[in-house]
Design a protein around this motif. Structure first.
Motif, mmCIF file in Angstrom:
data_model
loop_
_atom_site.group_PDB
_atom_site.id
_atom_site.type_symbol
_atom_site.label_atom_id
_atom_site.label_comp_id
_atom_site.label_asym_id
_atom_site.label_seq_id
_atom_site.Cartn_x
_atom_site.Cartn_y
_atom_site.Cartn_z
ATOM 1 N N HIS A 141 67.312 15.804 -3.539
ATOM 2 C CA HIS A 141 65.872 15.684 -3.286
ATOM 3 C C HIS A 141 65.025 16.665 -4.108
ATOM 4 O O HIS A 141 63.849 16.855 -3.806
ATOM 5 N N ALA A 142 65.614 17.234 -5.156
ATOM 6 C CA ALA A 142 64.889 18.209 -5.986
ATOM 7 C C ALA A 142 63.596 17.627 -6.550
ATOM 8 O O ALA A 142 62.601 18.328 -6.700
ATOM 9 N N GLY A 143 63.589 16.345 -6.845
ATOM 10 C CA GLY A 143 62.413 15.700 -7.420
ATOM 11 C C GLY A 143 61.473 15.102 -6.387
ATOM 12 O O GLY A 143 60.625 14.269 -6.740
ATOM 13 N N LEU A 144 61.589 15.516 -5.142
ATOM 14 C CA LEU A 144 60.719 14.978 -4.092
ATOM 15 C C LEU A 144 59.253 15.061 -4.516
ATOM 16 O O LEU A 144 58.791 16.100 -4.991
ATOM 17 N N SER A 145 58.542 13.951 -4.354
ATOM 18 C CA SER A 145 57.111 13.938 -4.659
ATOM 19 C C SER A 145 56.455 12.871 -3.792
ATOM 20 O O SER A 145 57.131 12.048 -3.180
ATOM 21 N N SER A 146 55.156 12.918 -3.750
ATOM 22 C CA SER A 146 54.394 11.911 -3.010
ATOM 23 C C SER A 146 53.087 11.681 -3.734
ATOM 24 O O SER A 146 52.696 12.464 -4.605
ATOM 25 N N ALA A 147 52.415 10.638 -3.328
ATOM 26 C CA ALA A 147 51.039 10.458 -3.783
ATOM 27 C C ALA A 147 50.207 11.582 -3.174
ATOM 28 O O ALA A 147 50.543 12.092 -2.101
ATOM 29 N N PRO A 148 49.139 11.990 -3.834
ATOM 30 C CA PRO A 148 48.289 13.027 -3.249
ATOM 31 C C PRO A 148 47.720 12.562 -1.907
ATOM 32 O O PRO A 148 47.432 11.384 -1.716
ATOM 33 N N PHE A 149 47.578 13.514 -0.991
ATOM 34 C CA PHE A 149 46.921 13.223 0.280
ATOM 35 C C PHE A 149 45.804 14.232 0.499
ATOM 36 O O PHE A 149 45.880 15.370 0.070
ATOM 37 N N GLU A 150 44.744 13.744 1.129
ATOM 38 C CA GLU A 150 43.536 14.534 1.313
ATOM 39 C C GLU A 150 43.689 15.492 2.493
ATOM 40 O O GLU A 150 44.128 15.099 3.570
ATOM 41 N N VAL A 151 43.344 16.754 2.270
ATOM 42 C CA VAL A 151 43.295 17.751 3.331
ATOM 43 C C VAL A 151 41.823 17.869 3.726
ATOM 44 O O VAL A 151 41.000 18.349 2.954
ATOM 45 N N THR A 152 41.507 17.393 4.923
ATOM 46 C CA THR A 152 40.118 17.378 5.385
ATOM 47 C C THR A 152 39.870 18.369 6.511
ATOM 48 O O THR A 152 38.745 18.484 6.995
ATOM 49 N N GLY A 153 40.929 19.058 6.927
ATOM 50 C CA GLY A 153 40.771 20.029 7.994
ATOM 51 C C GLY A 153 42.054 20.769 8.274
ATOM 52 O O GLY A 153 43.085 20.532 7.637
ATOM 53 N N PHE A 154 41.971 21.672 9.217
ATOM 54 C CA PHE A 154 43.125 22.448 9.660
ATOM 55 C C PHE A 154 42.980 22.674 11.156
ATOM 56 O O PHE A 154 41.952 22.303 11.746
ATOM 57 N N ALA A 155 43.997 23.260 11.777
ATOM 58 C CA ALA A 155 43.955 23.436 13.229
ATOM 59 C C ALA A 155 44.579 24.760 13.635
ATOM 60 O O ALA A 155 45.420 25.319 12.928
ATOM 61 N N LEU A 156 44.170 25.210 14.798
ATOM 62 C CA LEU A 156 44.801 26.343 15.471
ATOM 63 C C LEU A 156 45.792 25.752 16.462
ATOM 64 O O LEU A 156 45.436 24.861 17.244
ATOM 65 N N TYR A 157 47.038 26.224 16.404
ATOM 66 C CA TYR A 157 48.107 25.722 17.277
ATOM 67 C C TYR A 157 48.657 26.852 18.127
ATOM 68 O O TYR A 157 48.687 28.007 17.699
#
Length: 178
Positions: A141-157
């Motif tokens: 899995h060294a070449g693992l990749s994905s299409a870009p995904f949008e980061v629109t926020g974050f959370a406190l957990y």
């Protein structure tokens, strides 16, 4: 006491792709869908008042949304033994910038600054004494990749540790904006 961290929740398509990789390593304690996240800042144990201050302060973080993508796999270890398997995320610049903003906000709220270098990743598995097949997994899995995904926020957990591993509860979500 509350055990807290700040993180980005990847979209369902990314989480599903990561779950599809989770096999072939003896001794791996694979993360489940609810556990998959990209940590921005681990906070640790704080009292209720500090938890409230942290939740309020994070609402002041400003940054435009940005895109990232999966990029490779790796491992963390200590004393020559692996203890975690992760999927990498790139590009780092926007993530590192958001990490710094979150860290500075938490310092202003009274916490100590982050003491470790920031390496954006999504933990896939944790290991005890056994990790048979890890090298083959990393090579496969060294070449693992994905299409870009949008980061629109974050959370406190909030994290609660138990015999079956950690369970995470979202305390509050924060949208990214200018």
């Amino acid at each position: 006491m509350h055990r807290l961290f700040v993180a980005i929740r990847p979209p369902a398509t990314i989480r599903s792709a990561l779950i599809g990789l989770m096999e072939g390593i003896r001794g791996a304690r694979w993360q489940d869908d609810e556990q998959l996240h990209l940590t921005l800042r681990f906070i640790g144990e704080v009292d209720g008042r500090t938890a409230e201050d942290v939740a309020a302060a994070l609402g002041g973080v400003r940054q435009p949304p940005f895109a990232v993508a999966l990029d490779g796999v790796g491992q963390f270890g200590s004393r020559g033994r692996p203890n975690a398997l992760w999927a990498g995320v790139r590009p780092h610049d926007s993530l590192a910038h958001l990490h710094r903003k979150v860290d500075q906000t938490l310092v202003r709220a009274g916490l100590d600054p982050e003491g470790r270098a920031y390496l954006p990743h999504i933990t896939l598995a944790r290991f005890g004494r056994e990790s048979g097949g890890l090298d083959a997994f990393l090579a496969r899995h060294a070449g693992l990749s994905s299409a870009p995904f949008e980061v629109t926020g974050f959370a406190l957990y909030e994290s609660r540790l138990g015999h079956a591993g950690a369970t995470y509860t979202m305390v509050e979500r924060y949208d990214l904006r200018d």
